[in-house]
Design a protein around this motif. Structure first.
Motif, PDB file in Angstrom:
ATOM      1  N   ALA A  50      39.019  36.178  48.248  1.00 50.20           N
ATOM      2  CA  ALA A  50      38.869  35.499  46.963  1.00 50.20           C
ATOM      3  C   ALA A  50      37.587  34.662  47.040  1.00 50.20           C
ATOM      4  O   ALA A  50      36.506  35.158  46.762  1.00 50.20           O
ATOM      5  CB  ALA A  50      40.094  34.647  46.663  1.00 50.20           C
ATOM      6  N   PHE A  51      37.702  33.398  47.440  1.00 49.59           N
ATOM      7  CA  PHE A  51      36.533  32.565  47.707  1.00 49.59           C
ATOM      8  C   PHE A  51      36.637  32.053  49.131  1.00 49.59           C
ATOM      9  O   PHE A  51      37.534  31.272  49.451  1.00 49.59           O
ATOM     10  CB  PHE A  51      36.475  31.367  46.748  1.00 49.59           C
ATOM     11  CG  PHE A  51      35.984  31.688  45.380  1.00 49.59           C
ATOM     12  CD1 PHE A  51      34.633  31.676  45.090  1.00 49.59           C
ATOM     13  CD2 PHE A  51      36.873  32.003  44.370  1.00 49.59           C
ATOM     14  CE1 PHE A  51      34.169  31.977  43.821  1.00 49.59           C
ATOM     15  CE2 PHE A  51      36.425  32.306  43.102  1.00 49.59           C
ATOM     16  CZ  PHE A  51      35.068  32.293  42.826  1.00 49.59           C
ATOM     17  N   THR A 107      44.271  31.475  47.529  1.00 53.54           N
ATOM     18  CA  THR A 107      45.390  32.196  48.138  1.00 53.54           C
ATOM     19  C   THR A 107      46.240  31.322  49.054  1.00 53.54           C
ATOM     20  O   THR A 107      47.358  31.700  49.400  1.00 53.54           O
ATOM     21  CB  THR A 107      44.884  33.385  48.971  1.00 53.54           C
ATOM     22  OG1 THR A 107      44.188  32.889  50.123  1.00 53.54           O
ATOM     23  CG2 THR A 107      43.951  34.266  48.154  1.00 53.54           C
ATOM     24  N   GLY A 108      45.712  30.175  49.490  1.00 47.78           N
ATOM     25  CA  GLY A 108      46.403  29.359  50.476  1.00 47.78           C
ATOM     26  C   GLY A 108      46.262  29.872  51.897  1.00 47.78           C
ATOM     27  O   GLY A 108      46.815  29.284  52.830  1.00 47.78           O
ATOM     28  N   ALA A 120      30.580  35.078  47.221  1.00 45.33           N
ATOM     29  CA  ALA A 120      31.479  35.646  46.208  1.00 45.33           C
ATOM     30  C   ALA A 120      30.800  35.561  44.851  1.00 45.33           C
ATOM     31  O   ALA A 120      29.880  34.759  44.646  1.00 45.33           O
ATOM     32  CB  ALA A 120      32.822  34.906  46.168  1.00 45.33           C
ATOM     33  N   GLU A 121      31.240  36.378  43.921  1.00 45.92           N
ATOM     34  CA  GLU A 121      30.721  36.304  42.553  1.00 45.92           C
ATOM     35  C   GLU A 121      31.262  35.042  41.886  1.00 45.92           C
ATOM     36  O   GLU A 121      32.456  34.738  41.967  1.00 45.92           O
ATOM     37  CB  GLU A 121      31.132  37.553  41.772  1.00 45.92           C
ATOM     38  CG  GLU A 121      30.463  38.824  42.285  1.00 45.92           C
ATOM     39  CD  GLU A 121      30.903  40.057  41.523  1.00 45.92           C
ATOM     40  OE1 GLU A 121      31.648  39.908  40.519  1.00 45.92           O
ATOM     41  OE2 GLU A 121      30.521  41.168  41.924  1.00 45.92           O
ATOM     42  N   ASP A 126      42.577  37.106  40.145  1.00 40.26           N
ATOM     43  CA  ASP A 126      42.868  38.267  40.987  1.00 40.26           C
ATOM     44  C   ASP A 126      41.612  38.935  41.521  1.00 40.26           C
ATOM     45  O   ASP A 126      41.695  39.890  42.304  1.00 40.26           O
ATOM     46  CB  ASP A 126      43.699  39.292  40.199  1.00 40.26           C
ATOM     47  CG  ASP A 126      45.089  38.776  39.880  1.00 40.26           C
ATOM     48  OD1 ASP A 126      45.595  37.951  40.671  1.00 40.26           O
ATOM     49  OD2 ASP A 126      45.661  39.185  38.864  1.00 40.26           O
ATOM     50  N   ALA A 127      40.446  38.451  41.097  1.00 43.72           N
ATOM     51  CA  ALA A 127      39.195  39.042  41.591  1.00 43.72           C
ATOM     52  C   ALA A 127      39.074  38.787  43.086  1.00 43.72           C
ATOM     53  O   ALA A 127      39.383  37.695  43.573  1.00 43.72           O
ATOM     54  CB  ALA A 127      38.007  38.445  40.853  1.00 43.72           C
ATOM     55  N   ARG A 128      38.640  39.786  43.804  1.00 46.49           N
ATOM     56  CA  ARG A 128      38.473  39.662  45.260  1.00 46.49           C
ATOM     57  C   ARG A 128      37.056  40.098  45.623  1.00 46.49           C
ATOM     58  O   ARG A 128      36.834  41.105  46.268  1.00 46.49           O
ATOM     59  CB  ARG A 128      39.526  40.506  45.989  1.00 46.49           C
ATOM     60  CG  ARG A 128      40.962  40.007  45.805  1.00 46.49           C
ATOM     61  CD  ARG A 128      41.154  38.658  46.493  1.00 46.49           C
ATOM     62  NE  ARG A 128      42.515  38.135  46.365  1.00 46.49           N
ATOM     63  CZ  ARG A 128      42.909  37.271  45.432  1.00 46.49           C
ATOM     64  NH1 ARG A 128      42.026  36.836  44.533  1.00 46.49           N
ATOM     65  NH2 ARG A 128      44.154  36.838  45.399  1.00 46.49           N
ATOM     66  N   THR A 129      36.096  39.289  45.172  1.00 48.87           N
ATOM     67  CA  THR A 129      34.680  39.596  45.396  1.00 48.87           C
ATOM     68  C   THR A 129      34.127  38.890  46.624  1.00 48.87           C
ATOM     69  O   THR A 129      32.947  39.007  46.917  1.00 48.87           O
ATOM     70  CB  THR A 129      33.840  39.208  44.171  1.00 48.87           C
ATOM     71  OG1 THR A 129      33.885  37.779  44.002  1.00 48.87           O
ATOM     72  CG2 THR A 129      34.363  39.877  42.905  1.00 48.87           C
TER      73      THR A 129
END
Length: 297
Positions: A18-19, A37-38, A259-260, A270-273
Motif C-alpha cells: 500500500a504505502f 494495512t497495519g 507509491a503513487e 485498495d490500491a497496491r502501488t
C-alpha cells in the motif's frame, strides 16, 4: 545550490504494498510499515518478505528498536508508543495523548537509547491537513517531555553517529533542520541544515560522508544533499518517494519506498502501488536509525 546528478536507475525489490513508510535495516532485512494495512513487513534483499507482525494502527505508524532489541511502534492516531515483548505481545511503552490529540508520525532511537517521536502539536488551521508539529523525547528511564515545537510538518528524523545532532525533515518548509543534542537528550541551537528549494523532504537517512538522503513525494525522487544545501546525487523514479534507508550487507544499498500519490483522502484504499526499490550508492549508512543492527550499541 548546485543541481544534483543522477546515480542511475533503481531496481524493484518487491511490489504490491500500500504505502511503505519508516524503513529500517535490521537483522539483515529491510523492515517497513505498510500503511493502510497495519502490517509491519520484513523484506530480504532478494525480495522475499513476510508480515513480521500486525499492529492496531492503520496510519501513521513507525518503528525502531530499543538497545535491548525490543521493537517499538508509534501508533500515531492512538497517541501511543508500543513495545513488543519477548512473547510478541504489544504493551504501552509511553502514552503521548496528554501532549497532543493530533497524530504522531516518526520515531528514531539514538545510540544512547533516547527515543525521539515527532508529530502531534496544535490542531491544524481550517482547511489544513496538519498543524505545526513537535518533537518529544522519551528517555531510558521512561520520562516524556516535549523538546521542540513549531515543526512545519515533521517527517523523517536521523541522528549523527556521535549522538550530538538530530536532523528532521520539515516537509512543508522544504528544508532539513538540525538541533544539537544535549547530555540529557534535550534539543538546542535549532538551525537550517539544508534549504531544499522546491523539494519536499519526507523520510531521511545519513551516510558516512555526513550527507543526508531524503525522499520526496511530489517530485518523485530521492536526493543526497550536503549540509548547506548542495545536492550531489539523485535517483528519479516513476512515483512518489516516501522514505529511504541505507542498508544491505555493507550499508551501500539505498532502499526507496515509493507509491503513487493521489492525495491524503485516498491514502487508505485498495490500491497496491507501493514498491521497494534499491540502488547501489558510494557511501554506507551511519548514525541512527542504523543499518548495522548487530553493532548498534
Amino acid at each position: 545550490m548546485s543541481s544534483s546528478s543522477s546515480t542511475g536507475k533503481a531496481t524493484i525489490v518487491t511490489e504490491g504494498l500500500a504505502f511503505g513508510e519508516s524503513p529500517r535495516w535490521h537483522d539483515s532485512r529491510l523492515w517497513l510499515c505498510n500503511w493502510g494495512t497495519g502490517e509491519i513487513v520484513a523484506v530480504a534483499e532478494d525480495g522475499k518478505g513476510e508480515v513480521a507482525l500486525t499492529v492496531p494502527a492503520v496510519l501513521p505508524y513507525s518503528i525502531d528498536w530499543l538497545p535491548d532489541g525490543r521493537l517499538l511502534v508509534v501508533s500515531g492516531r492512538e497517541g501511543l508508543l508500543l513495545r513488543q515483548e519477548a512473547d510478541r505481545t504489544l504493551v504501552t511503552h509511553a502514552d503521548l495523548r496528554n501532549l497532543s490529540k493530533n497524530p504522531w508520525n516518526e520515531i528514531v532511537v539514538d545510540g544512547r537509547g533516547n527515543i525521539y517521536v515527532n508529530g502531534g502539536g496544535p490542531a491544524p488551521a481550517p482547511g489544513e491537513h496538519f498543524g505545526p508539529g513537535t518533537i518529544v523525547l522519551i528517555t531510558p528511564d521512561g520520562a516524556v517531555r516535549q523538546v521542540a515545537d513549531n515543526i512545519a510538518f515533521a517527517n523523517g528524523m536521523a541522528v549523527t553517529p556521535d549522538n550530538r545532532t538530530l536532523v528532521v525533515a520539515e516537509s512543508h518548509a522544504r528544508r532539513l533542520t538540525a538541533f544539537d543534542i544535549g547530555a540529557d537528550g534535550s534539543l538546542s541551537d535549532r538551525r537550517v541544515w539544508a534549504d531544499l528549494g522546491n523539494d519536499y523532504p519526507d523520510g531521511i537517512c545519513i551516510d558516512a560522508q555526513g550527507c543526508v538522503w531524503y525522499a520526496d513525494v511530489p517530485n518523485r525522487h530521492c536526493v543526497r544533499v550536503r549540509e548547506g544545501g548542495e545536492k550531489i546525487d539523485s535517483v528519479e523514479v516513476d512515483r512518489g518517494c516516501f522514505a529511504c534507508m541505507l542498508g544491505g550487507a555493507d550499508g551501500r544499498t539505498l532502499f526507496i519506498l515509493a507509491a503513487e500519490w493521489r492525495g491524503f483522502e485516498h491514502m487508505v484504499s485498495d490500491a497496491r502501488t507501493g514498491q521497494v526499490l534499491s540502488i547501489a550508492v558510494s557511501a554506507p549508512g551511519t548514525g541512527w536509525p542504523s543499518y548495522a543492527s548487530g553493532t548498534r550499541w
